[in-house]
Design a protein around this motif. Structure first.
Motif, PDB file in Angstrom:
ATOM      1  N   LYS A 122      74.384  14.701   8.896  1.00  0.00           N
ATOM      2  CA  LYS A 122      74.435  13.446   8.142  1.00  0.00           C
ATOM      3  C   LYS A 122      74.360  12.239   9.065  1.00  0.00           C
ATOM      4  O   LYS A 122      73.688  11.233   8.764  1.00  0.00           O
ATOM      5  N   ILE A 123      75.047  12.304  10.221  1.00  0.00           N
ATOM      6  CA  ILE A 123      75.027  11.183  11.165  1.00  0.00           C
ATOM      7  C   ILE A 123      73.627  10.992  11.744  1.00  0.00           C
ATOM      8  O   ILE A 123      73.119   9.864  11.850  1.00  0.00           O
ATOM      9  N   ILE A 124      72.978  12.110  12.119  1.00  0.00           N
ATOM     10  CA  ILE A 124      71.620  12.008  12.658  1.00  0.00           C
ATOM     11  C   ILE A 124      70.674  11.447  11.600  1.00  0.00           C
ATOM     12  O   ILE A 124      69.807  10.607  11.893  1.00  0.00           O
ATOM     13  N   GLY A 125      70.855  11.890  10.360  1.00  0.00           N
ATOM     14  CA  GLY A 125      70.014  11.379   9.272  1.00  0.00           C
ATOM     15  C   GLY A 125      70.158   9.876   9.098  1.00  0.00           C
ATOM     16  O   GLY A 125      69.164   9.155   8.934  1.00  0.00           O
ATOM     17  N   LYS A 126      71.401   9.363   9.151  1.00  0.00           N
ATOM     18  CA  LYS A 126      71.628   7.924   9.014  1.00  0.00           C
ATOM     19  C   LYS A 126      70.965   7.152  10.146  1.00  0.00           C
ATOM     20  O   LYS A 126      70.369   6.080   9.932  1.00  0.00           O
ATOM     21  N   MET A 127      71.052   7.698  11.367  1.00  0.00           N
ATOM     22  CA  MET A 127      70.450   7.006  12.510  1.00  0.00           C
ATOM     23  C   MET A 127      68.928   6.976  12.403  1.00  0.00           C
ATOM     24  O   MET A 127      68.284   5.970  12.730  1.00  0.00           O
ATOM     25  N   LEU A 128      68.340   8.086  11.961  1.00  0.00           N
ATOM     26  CA  LEU A 128      66.886   8.115  11.828  1.00  0.00           C
ATOM     27  C   LEU A 128      66.412   7.127  10.773  1.00  0.00           C
ATOM     28  O   LEU A 128      65.359   6.493  10.917  1.00  0.00           O
ATOM     29  N   VAL A 129      67.183   6.980   9.687  1.00  0.00           N
ATOM     30  CA  VAL A 129      66.843   5.992   8.660  1.00  0.00           C
ATOM     31  C   VAL A 129      66.827   4.588   9.264  1.00  0.00           C
ATOM     32  O   VAL A 129      65.929   3.779   8.995  1.00  0.00           O
ATOM     33  N   LEU A 144      66.542  12.619   3.812  1.00  0.00           N
ATOM     34  CA  LEU A 144      67.220  12.765   5.097  1.00  0.00           C
ATOM     35  C   LEU A 144      68.735  12.792   4.933  1.00  0.00           C
ATOM     36  O   LEU A 144      69.424  13.563   5.594  1.00  0.00           O
ATOM     37  N   LEU A 145      69.253  11.930   4.068  1.00  0.00           N
ATOM     38  CA  LEU A 145      70.705  11.826   3.899  1.00  0.00           C
ATOM     39  C   LEU A 145      71.261  12.921   3.008  1.00  0.00           C
ATOM     40  O   LEU A 145      72.469  13.170   3.018  1.00  0.00           O
ATOM     41  N   ASN A 146      70.404  13.557   2.237  1.00  0.00           N
ATOM     42  CA  ASN A 146      70.838  14.633   1.338  1.00  0.00           C
ATOM     43  C   ASN A 146      69.971  15.864   1.594  1.00  0.00           C
ATOM     44  O   ASN A 146      69.269  16.347   0.706  1.00  0.00           O
ATOM     45  N   TRP A 147      70.025  16.343   2.843  1.00  0.00           N
ATOM     46  CA  TRP A 147      69.083  17.375   3.290  1.00  0.00           C
ATOM     47  C   TRP A 147      69.270  18.714   2.591  1.00  0.00           C
ATOM     48  O   TRP A 147      68.348  19.532   2.542  1.00  0.00           O
ATOM     49  N   ALA A 163      66.374  20.162  10.425  1.00  0.00           N
ATOM     50  CA  ALA A 163      65.364  19.827  11.431  1.00  0.00           C
ATOM     51  C   ALA A 163      63.971  19.818  10.800  1.00  0.00           C
ATOM     52  O   ALA A 163      63.139  18.958  11.117  1.00  0.00           O
ATOM     53  N   GLY A 164      63.718  20.775   9.916  1.00  0.00           N
ATOM     54  CA  GLY A 164      62.433  20.800   9.223  1.00  0.00           C
ATOM     55  C   GLY A 164      62.259  19.605   8.312  1.00  0.00           C
ATOM     56  O   GLY A 164      61.162  19.034   8.207  1.00  0.00           O
ATOM     57  N   ARG A 165      63.338  19.188   7.647  1.00  0.00           N
ATOM     58  CA  ARG A 165      63.276  17.998   6.791  1.00  0.00           C
ATOM     59  C   ARG A 165      62.991  16.754   7.646  1.00  0.00           C
ATOM     60  O   ARG A 165      62.210  15.883   7.257  1.00  0.00           O
ATOM     61  N   CYS A 166      63.622  16.677   8.831  1.00  0.00           N
ATOM     62  CA  CYS A 166      63.349  15.545   9.732  1.00  0.00           C
ATOM     63  C   CYS A 166      61.882  15.512  10.152  1.00  0.00           C
ATOM     64  O   CYS A 166      61.254  14.447  10.185  1.00  0.00           O
ATOM     65  N   TYR A 167      61.341  16.695  10.484  1.00  0.00           N
ATOM     66  CA  TYR A 167      59.935  16.768  10.886  1.00  0.00           C
ATOM     67  C   TYR A 167      59.043  16.269   9.753  1.00  0.00           C
ATOM     68  O   TYR A 167      58.066  15.534   9.986  1.00  0.00           O
ATOM     69  N   ASP A 168      59.371  16.657   8.531  1.00  0.00           N
ATOM     70  CA  ASP A 168      58.564  16.251   7.383  1.00  0.00           C
ATOM     71  C   ASP A 168      58.545  14.728   7.240  1.00  0.00           C
ATOM     72  O   ASP A 168      57.502  14.123   6.947  1.00  0.00           O
TER      73      ASP A 168
END
Length: 1011
Positions: A122-129, A144-147, A163-168
């Motif tokens: 969740k923290i990585i998702g927030k930072m990527l956003v 990203l926030l609700n992977w 990680a796959g969701r981030c790549y997408d």
């Protein structure tokens, strides 16, 4: 920020200086490290592709050859080794001998030198956003926030794979399309900074730089490294084995990836015997208990001794965290002693339990001032850290351990909950490694060096036993006391670092008999799965109905208390059925506004076990659940929960009003407990302690004499009468020290010397190329035999007990070096298939022989380490929503096919049905079931009948098994077929019928569930 960087660089320089002093001979690379993208292009991606591809036909397999060999001719295991070997060889050629920078990224979960990042999905998702400057409410921001939730459009397939969701998402807005230019050493330096950054404003610039300099695929692998979830299809054992033959051994005793890379950079230099033992203040990988076998008889048989000693030990299996304690006397330290604590996963817990007697943060060590006998200067202990409730004088559940330690730090000597270390082994004492001594010797030493501190620091008790009945009696007491189970131990065994071995074996209550019963529970919440179950609710939160007047917040007839989570036993059809009946009724859980009107969780504002989605009880469904037992838990509002619950069937004939209520459950529990008290269990005879045998040479507390000969508890005989041995090295497989080999030779009539010419016809023994071995080999005049020949001779003499002693002829596998005169003789001891004419063949050798006879040149068996790795937590993972691996579906079950005996079927089945039964039998064997041919076998768990079996035939089967204490299930062949298709163990009584009820189960089953 600049000052932080300067301080970090200064700290790194100081650390580098310390490392140079600690590792003066550390390898130095001649060139800069490889680019980071080489890792995923030449290692991660190829390994992942091998993982996805099924193995080819057996006939295409062959042993790995030189690098030029076609990859198509290798089986998956050999392909993985070939990919790893190519990468390591390239590194040595282009970079140098220091592979530590690469291994830190390849095996991030084994790198103990880098602190945890404190960053989850969740923290990585927030930072990527924030870095990509996208709206968190947009489609990509939401994904990203609700992977774990099912995504929208193309991202649905990535649900459950962060990680796959981030790549997408990253691939839609990359800063780079081509691979970046960051080197491995540069990535390591920035990850070091990321691990020390504690605030988002420190972490964000580092992650942003990665985003600018890497393409989406590089970032995907970087995120997996940060999360320490690589999943490339190759274990650390494979990497270690390719790197150096002693790498796994060194990691077992040190848990240090750095040491493995720096001390073993030359594969031709082997570890000395003295470097293979545990050492003070160096975390080791502990011995683990073997998984439960199918029958207690078989387990107890493994505990027996070749010398006729049938005694084994029974210990209670504790519900805590495995912990090793290292203590060393230090006059400069307050209190005169220094301590270190490590968990099984090598996590340092010294900060929690204390580094000294007067450490204010020492929730345990402040109580250990008088815990050791006089003369004890240093030691290493192995035990279990549990939480103890002083007011109730009883243990607390595992999840409360850290809370208890922190509470003890704040309020020492309190009467609430606090840590308690139960010690069951000692591995090091006053400068001597004790792992090679027997468990009985180690326990004698432990009893003498420890002075227990009541309910703080205690020696774990054990019982001596010889029979199955004693184990069952102790297990019943364990069940009554809500214990985890038992561990059986062989008192004649050494300590085996980083191994699962039959010397220690688990016995859990749920396997002893037909534990479990049906409870009709209301589904009140759901959790999204990961992997192939990503995007759908894969496990469910179940509750007990609160009748009017029971609720703590007033009367509300629709309210439920959380009771348990259920994730195992569901088929695809079950999931579809639940979705069908609850579609449109699920609501996203809002932690700020929890639905306390309908659902009450444990933990108050902490909201323990909160679901991703929730549903009103009146809109939900009722599920029938069975479990191993009921245990106390503070994670669920009821205060109790089910252990190992499994879905049985959907109760569409019931609504929420007719599901089990809290009061009904408590009444039932009370009734069962009362019935149990009225039953007579005569266990007093089993509780009597047998007289313990004293050892010939007990270990002293302090001041060991280094000249003392190691007492090795091994078989004795006369097989080596008149023979002289010169043993140069220890044994690699199996692992035995030089002293142990010499003791075995002596115990079996032989003599050993320290030179090869001290006696006539001396037999030279070696397993690795030392200076002495190389000198003898160079002379070309002496045969050098491996230690395995000694062990095989002894083993064969035990099998042929009562016959004249007979030395086994030498085989090629026994030879370390063979003179020309001996080559033909040695080769003649095997037949054309390399089968020995005189030695009994082991199961593994027989498999190899059969493969060769069928012209199969590959390894057709699964690697033992992979089996251990999967088996260790497979039940926990299945309960959490994972699909059961097909090879484990029927593991632990024993089948009898009723067509085996003539009286079970009046006529031979028709060809079509016969083929169906034959296919079901093969399926069961493939999925790890045991097949027996006699109905008299007491280990049978399921009797399988064909679809044409008549009522009279079923009646005969019932009559045959009616007197058994443990009744097998009578199931139809389609139960095997459907369980296999759904990749889970289906309930035998589900509709349409898959089973035939043999009889009603006794009320004892209810007791087993509810005590």
């Amino acid at each position: 920020m600049d000052s932080d960087v300067k301080m970090h660089d200064a700290g790194m320089a100081g650390e580098e200086s310390d490392l140079d002093e600690k590792y003066p001979n550390r390898p130095q690379n001649k060139s800069p490290t490889l680019p980071f993208h080489d890792l995923f292009q030449t290692l991660f991606r190829p390994l992942s592709e091998i993982k996805k591809k099924p193995a080819g036909p057996p006939g295409n397999r062959r042993k790995a050859g030189p690098h030029g060999q076609s990859a198509a001719n290798l089986n998956p295991f050999e392909k993985r080794r070939d990919v790893i070997d190519r990468f390591i060889s390239r590194w040595r050629k282009e970079v140098g001998d220091d592979i530590y920078p690469a291994f830190r990224l390849i095996l991030p979960d084994k790198d103990r030198d880098r602190a945890m990042y404190g960053m989850k999905e969740k923290i990585i998702g927030k930072m990527l956003v924030k870095i990509m400057k996208i709206d968190k409410n947009s489609e990509d921001g939401f994904n990203l926030l609700n992977w774990k939730l099912p995504g929208q459009a193309a991202t649905t397939s990535m649900a459950g794979d962060f990680a796959g969701r981030c790549y997408d998402v990253l691939s839609k807005r990359p800063m780079r399309t081509e691979v970046g230019d960051m080197l491995i050493e540069e990535v390591n330096e920035k990850l070091d900074r990321l691990s020390t950054a504690s605030k988002e404003e420190q972490q964000l610039p580092i992650l942003a730089e990665f985003y600018r300099r890497m393409n989406p695929e590089e970032l995907m692998w970087l995120i997996r490294i940060i999360l320490r979830q690589m999943k490339v299809g190759a274990t650390e054992r494979t990497f270690f084995d390719v790197w150096h033959p002693d790498a796994e051994s060194l990691y077992s005793i040190s848990s240090s990836l750095r040491r493995v890379c720096w001390e073993l950079h030359d594969p031709n230099v082997r570890l000395d015997a003295e470097d293979r033992g545990v050492s003070l203040m160096q975390c080791f990988q502990p011995q683990l208990a073997q998984f439960q076998m199918q029958s207690l008889d078989r387990m107890i048989g493994r505990m027996g001794s070749t010398e006729g000693d049938p005694v084994f030990w029974i210990e209670e299996k504790l519900d805590g965290e495995r912990m090793q304690l290292h203590m060393i006397s230090d006059p400069s330290a307050p209190g005169g002693r220094r301590f270190r604590f490590w968990s099984r996963k090598a996590k340092d817990y010294t900060y929690l339990y204390g580094n000294g007697i007067y450490d204010e943060a020492g929730s345990l060590t402040r109580h250990l001032k008088d815990a050791f006998a006089d003369g004890v200067d240093n030691l290493i202990l192995d035990g279990e850290m549990i939480t103890w409730n002083a007011e109730q004088d009883a243990p607390e559940p595992f999840g409360t351990l850290k809370t208890a330690a922190l509470s003890e730090q704040r309020n020492p000597f309190q009467q609430g909950i606090h840590p308690l270390l139960r010690v069951f082994d000692i591995l090091y004492l006053n400068g001597r490694d004790l792992t090679r001594y027997t468990l009985r010797d180690r326990r004698n030493a432990l009893q003498k060096v420890i002075k227990p501190v009541h309910r703080r620091f205690e020696v774990h008790s054990y019982e001596e036993a010889t029979t199955k009945e004693e184990v069952e009696a102790t297990l019943r007491r364990a069940v009554a006391e809500a214990s985890e189970g038992l561990v059986l131990k062989n008192p004649r065994s050494p300590y085996r670092l980083n191994e699962r071995h039959d010397d220690w074996m688990k016995v859990k209550p749920e396997y002893m008999t037909e534990f479990g019963e049906n409870l009709d529970l209301i589904v009140i919440g759901g959790y999204y799965g990961s992997g192939h179950r990503g995007g759908n609710l894969s496990s469910f939160l179940c509750g007990l109905r609160i009748d009017e007047g029971q609720s703590s917040q007033g009367s509300n007839p629709t309210k439920c208390y959380s009771f348990c989570k259920v994730g195992g036993g569901f088929t695809a059809a079950d999931y579809a059925n639940i979705r069908h009946h609850t579609d449109g009724k699920w609501i996203e859980w809002n932690s700020k506004k929890p639905p306390t009107t309908y659902i009450e969780l444990a933990g108050g504002d902490a909201q323990y076990e909160k679901p991703d989605m929730w549903i009103r009880p009146e809109n939900s469904v009722v599920v029938c659940v069975k479990a191993a037992s009921v245990s106390v838990s503070d994670q669920f509002r009821v205060g109790l929960t089910l252990r190992f619950p499994r879905f049985k069937r959907l109760r569409m004939d019931k609504d929420w009003k007719s599901a089990l209520s809290l009061q009904e459950f408590l009444d039932l529990k009370s009734k069962v407990e009362q019935e149990h008290q009225e039953k007579e269990f005569n266990v007093e005879n089993f509780r009597k302690k047998r007289i313990k045998k004293t050892t010939k040479k007990p270990l002293a507390i302090a001041g060991y004499d280094e000249s003392d000969e190691v007492q090795y508890a091994g078989p004795s005989g006369h097989i080596f009468d008149g023979l002289n041995f010169f043993i140069l090295t220890d044994s690699n497989t199996p692992k035995k020290s030089k002293a142990e080999l010499e003791s075995l030779v002596k115990a079996n009539g032989g003599k050993f010397f320290q030179t090869n010419n001290a006696a006539p016809d001396t037999i030279c023994i070696a397993d690795r190329r030392t200076v002495k071995a190389a000198s003898l080999q160079k002379s070309g005049e002496v045969d050098i035999i491996r230690p395995s020949w000694i062990l095989d001779c002894i083993k064969q003499s035990e099998v042929d007990a009562g016959l004249p002693d007979f030395l086994l002829p030498l085989e090629p596998r026994h030879m370390f070096f063979t003179t020309k005169d001996k080559e033909e003789i040695v080769a003649g001891s095997l037949d054309q298939f390399n089968d020995s004419y005189t030695r009994n063949t082991s199961i593994d050798e027989l498999r190899t022989l059969l493969d060769q006879m069928a012209n199969e040149k590959g390894n057709s068996s699964c690697s033992p380490e992979a089996i251990n790795k999967v088996s260790e937590r497979i039940q926990e993972k299945v309960d959490s929503g994972w699909t059961m691996p097909c090879g484990w579906v029927f593991k632990g079950l024993t089948f009898y096919f009723a067509e085996n005996e003539g009286d079970a079927a009046s006529e031979s089945p028709e060809p079509k049905q016969a083929h169906r039964i034959h296919l079901a039998r093969n399926t069961a064997i493939f999925a790890s079931a045991s097949i027996v041919s006699s109905l008299k076998d007491k280990s049978i768990t399921h009797i399988v009948v064909g679809p044409d079996t008549t009522a009279s035939e079923i009646s005969k089967l019932r009559k045959t098994i009616s007197t058994r204490q443990k009744l097998p299930h009578i199931v139809m062949v389609n139960w095997i077929e459907e369980s296999w298709n759904e990749k889970t163990l289906l309930d035998e009584e589900r509709k349409p019928p898959l089973a035939i009820n043999a009889s009603k189960l006794s009320s004892l089953m209810w007791f087993n569930l509810l005590v």
